[in-house]
Scaffold this motif. Structure first.
Motif, PDB file in Angstrom:
ATOM      1  N   SER A 156       0.832  -1.210   0.000  1.00 49.12           N
ATOM      2  CA  SER A 156       0.000   0.000   0.000  1.00 49.12           C
ATOM      3  C   SER A 156       0.862   1.255   0.000  1.00 49.12           C
ATOM      4  CB  SER A 156      -0.931   0.016   1.213  1.00 49.12           C
ATOM      5  OG  SER A 156      -1.906  -0.984   1.097  1.00 49.12           O
ATOM      6  N   LYS A 157       1.958   1.230   0.753  1.00 50.54           N
ATOM      7  CA  LYS A 157       2.870   2.384   0.769  1.00 50.54           C
ATOM      8  C   LYS A 157       3.483   2.589  -0.617  1.00 50.54           C
ATOM      9  CE  LYS A 157       4.146   2.347   5.651  1.00 50.54           C
ATOM     10  NZ  LYS A 157       5.224   2.112   6.612  1.00 50.54           N
ATOM     11  N   GLU A 158       3.838   1.478  -1.286  1.00 52.92           N
ATOM     12  CA  GLU A 158       4.395   1.573  -2.634  1.00 52.92           C
ATOM     13  C   GLU A 158       3.366   2.171  -3.596  1.00 52.92           C
ATOM     14  OE1 GLU A 158       6.363  -1.263  -6.103  1.00 52.92           O
ATOM     15  OE2 GLU A 158       5.897  -2.133  -4.147  1.00 52.92           O
ATOM     16  N   LEU A 159       2.128   1.736  -3.499  1.00 58.27           N
ATOM     17  CA  LEU A 159       1.064   2.302  -4.333  1.00 58.27           C
ATOM     18  C   LEU A 159       0.899   3.794  -4.066  1.00 58.27           C
ATOM     19  CD1 LEU A 159      -1.750  -0.388  -4.211  1.00 58.27           C
ATOM     20  CD2 LEU A 159      -0.665   0.517  -6.258  1.00 58.27           C
ATOM     21  N   ALA A 160       0.920   4.175  -2.785  1.00 60.32           N
ATOM     22  CA  ALA A 160       0.755   5.580  -2.425  1.00 60.32           C
ATOM     23  C   ALA A 160       1.875   6.432  -3.009  1.00 60.32           C
ATOM     24  CB  ALA A 160       0.709   5.728  -0.903  1.00 60.32           C
ATOM     25  N   GLU A 161       3.108   5.916  -2.954  1.00 58.51           N
ATOM     26  CA  GLU A 161       4.237   6.654  -3.531  1.00 58.51           C
ATOM     27  C   GLU A 161       4.101   6.762  -5.053  1.00 58.51           C
ATOM     28  OE1 GLU A 161       8.045   5.131  -2.310  1.00 58.51           O
ATOM     29  OE2 GLU A 161       7.411   5.053  -0.204  1.00 58.51           O
ATOM     30  N   LYS A 162       3.689   5.680  -5.678  1.00 61.54           N
ATOM     31  CA  LYS A 162       3.578   5.656  -7.137  1.00 61.54           C
ATOM     32  C   LYS A 162       2.506   6.615  -7.645  1.00 61.54           C
ATOM     33  CE  LYS A 162       3.782   2.379 -10.880  1.00 61.54           C
ATOM     34  NZ  LYS A 162       5.137   2.757 -11.168  1.00 61.54           N
ATOM     35  N   PHE A 163       1.363   6.627  -6.988  1.00 64.87           N
ATOM     36  CA  PHE A 163       0.246   7.434  -7.468  1.00 64.87           C
ATOM     37  C   PHE A 163       0.182   8.815  -6.831  1.00 64.87           C
ATOM     38  CE2 PHE A 163      -0.905   3.265  -8.884  1.00 64.87           C
ATOM     39  CZ  PHE A 163      -1.457   3.514 -10.125  1.00 64.87           C
ATOM     40  N   GLY A 164       0.760   9.003  -5.659  1.00 64.08           N
ATOM     41  CA  GLY A 164       0.817  10.314  -5.034  1.00 64.08           C
ATOM     42  C   GLY A 164      -0.550  10.930  -4.788  1.00 64.08           C
ATOM     43  N   THR A 165      -0.533  12.243  -4.588  1.00 66.98           N
ATOM     44  CA  THR A 165      -1.761  12.952  -4.251  1.00 66.98           C
ATOM     45  C   THR A 165      -2.313  13.776  -5.400  1.00 66.98           C
ATOM     46  OG1 THR A 165      -0.465  14.794  -3.375  1.00 66.98           O
ATOM     47  CG2 THR A 165      -1.162  13.083  -1.804  1.00 66.98           C
ATOM     48  N   ASP A 166      -1.588  13.825  -6.522  1.00 63.30           N
ATOM     49  CA  ASP A 166      -2.081  14.588  -7.674  1.00 63.30           C
ATOM     50  C   ASP A 166      -3.329  13.944  -8.258  1.00 63.30           C
ATOM     51  OD1 ASP A 166      -0.061  16.451  -7.536  1.00 63.30           O
ATOM     52  OD2 ASP A 166       1.191  15.470  -9.060  1.00 63.30           O
ATOM     53  N   LEU A 167      -4.188  14.781  -8.805  1.00 63.25           N
ATOM     54  CA  LEU A 167      -5.370  14.282  -9.495  1.00 63.25           C
ATOM     55  C   LEU A 167      -4.937  13.618 -10.797  1.00 63.25           C
ATOM     56  CD1 LEU A 167      -7.593  17.403  -8.865  1.00 63.25           C
ATOM     57  CD2 LEU A 167      -7.732  15.191  -7.709  1.00 63.25           C
ATOM     58  N   PRO A 168      -5.699  12.629 -11.273  1.00 60.85           N
ATOM     59  CA  PRO A 168      -5.275  11.866 -12.462  1.00 60.85           C
ATOM     60  C   PRO A 168      -4.946  12.743 -13.652  1.00 60.85           C
ATOM     61  CG  PRO A 168      -7.232  10.870 -11.500  1.00 60.85           C
ATOM     62  CD  PRO A 168      -6.971  12.144 -10.738  1.00 60.85           C
ATOM     63  N   TRP A 169      -5.692  13.779 -13.900  1.00 60.75           N
ATOM     64  CA  TRP A 169      -5.446  14.616 -15.084  1.00 60.75           C
ATOM     65  C   TRP A 169      -4.270  15.555 -14.920  1.00 60.75           C
ATOM     66  CZ3 TRP A 169      -9.863  14.832 -12.107  1.00 60.75           C
ATOM     67  CH2 TRP A 169      -9.998  15.944 -11.292  1.00 60.75           C
ATOM     68  N   LYS A 170      -3.692  15.612 -13.701  1.00 58.83           N
ATOM     69  CA  LYS A 170      -2.530  16.481 -13.481  1.00 58.83           C
ATOM     70  C   LYS A 170      -1.220  15.695 -13.429  1.00 58.83           C
ATOM     71  CE  LYS A 170      -4.797  20.263 -11.149  1.00 58.83           C
ATOM     72  NZ  LYS A 170      -4.765  21.148 -10.001  1.00 58.83           N
ATOM     73  N   ARG A 171      -1.308  14.381 -13.453  1.00 59.61           N
ATOM     74  CA  ARG A 171      -0.099  13.562 -13.397  1.00 59.61           C
ATOM     75  C   ARG A 171       0.743  13.788 -14.655  1.00 59.61           C
ATOM     76  NH1 ARG A 171      -3.262   8.777 -11.882  1.00 59.61           N
ATOM     77  NH2 ARG A 171      -3.673   9.140  -9.720  1.00 59.61           N
ATOM     78  N   GLY A 172       2.026  13.853 -14.470  1.00 60.07           N
ATOM     79  CA  GLY A 172       2.939  13.961 -15.597  1.00 60.07           C
ATOM     80  C   GLY A 172       3.078  15.356 -16.150  1.00 60.07           C
ATOM     81  N   LYS A 173       2.447  16.331 -15.530  1.00 57.82           N
ATOM     82  CA  LYS A 173       2.558  17.728 -16.014  1.00 57.82           C
ATOM     83  C   LYS A 173       3.639  18.454 -15.278  1.00 57.82           C
ATOM     84  CE  LYS A 173      -2.043  18.359 -17.730  1.00 57.82           C
ATOM     85  NZ  LYS A 173      -3.235  19.153 -17.754  1.00 57.82           N
TER      86      LYS A 173
END
Length: 173
Positions: A156-173
């Motif tokens: 779960s910690k690994e998932l949290a680090e991977k996905f973070g707190t950004d909204l899906p449409w803001k990832r990678g910007k």
């Protein structure tokens, strides 16, 4: 601290299943049952530790049988194992038709709760010991379940680090 038997933490909660508690199928909302499970587990853990508690984890709640409107739901919980500041609590839920007397096991769950001191920091809890064959069986399997929880928490910690707190449409910007 003096060790306590599992039975000393036993908590029981019984409720009628009323229309506001049910979904469009006339059965108890799963989330409502999960809230009952968390509540009765916390009561058992507080009874054992004589401290305020917080839920650290809920193992998979297995819904085994639907709970129908008009029936009752009876939950039993008790501490099965303790670590330094945490307690494993087993919860079983049984539904009963009060007219026919028909009873069915509808859910089982394990939760881990942590006792807190006056500063809301984890604090030691008394050891627990099993007395019945069922309690011994649960107690003997507790270390294996704890290891599984640790692995699941790491995942779960690994998932949290991977996905973070950004909204899906803001990832990678």
């Amino acid at each position: 601290m003096k060790a306590k038997p599992c039975i000393d933490s036993l908590a029981v909660k019984i409720s009628h299943v009323l229309p506001p508690d049910t979904n469009s199928h006339g059965t108890l909302f799963g989330g409502k049952l999960m809230a009952y499970i968390d509540d009765v587990a916390a009561i058992a853990a507080e009874r054992h530790s004589r401290r305020p508690v917080v839920t650290a984890s809920t193992d998979s709640v297995d819904f085994l049988h639907p709970v129908k409107e008009g029936d009752t739901i009876c939950l039993e919980a008790f501490v099965t194992y303790t670590h330094h500041t945490s307690m494993e609590v087993f919860v079983k839920a049984v539904t009963e038709n009060l007219i026919t007397g028909d009873r069915k096991m509808c859910a089982t769950a394990f939760l881990t709760l942590v006792a807190l001191d006056k500063n809301n920091r984890p604090t030691p809890v008394p050891k627990v010991y099993p007395e019945t064959e069922e309690e011994k069986w649960l107690h003997e399997g507790a270390k294996k379940r704890a290891e599984y929880r640790r692995q699941r928490r790491d995942d779960s910690k690994e998932l949290a680090e991977k996905f973070g707190t950004d909204l899906p449409w803001k990832r990678g910007k």
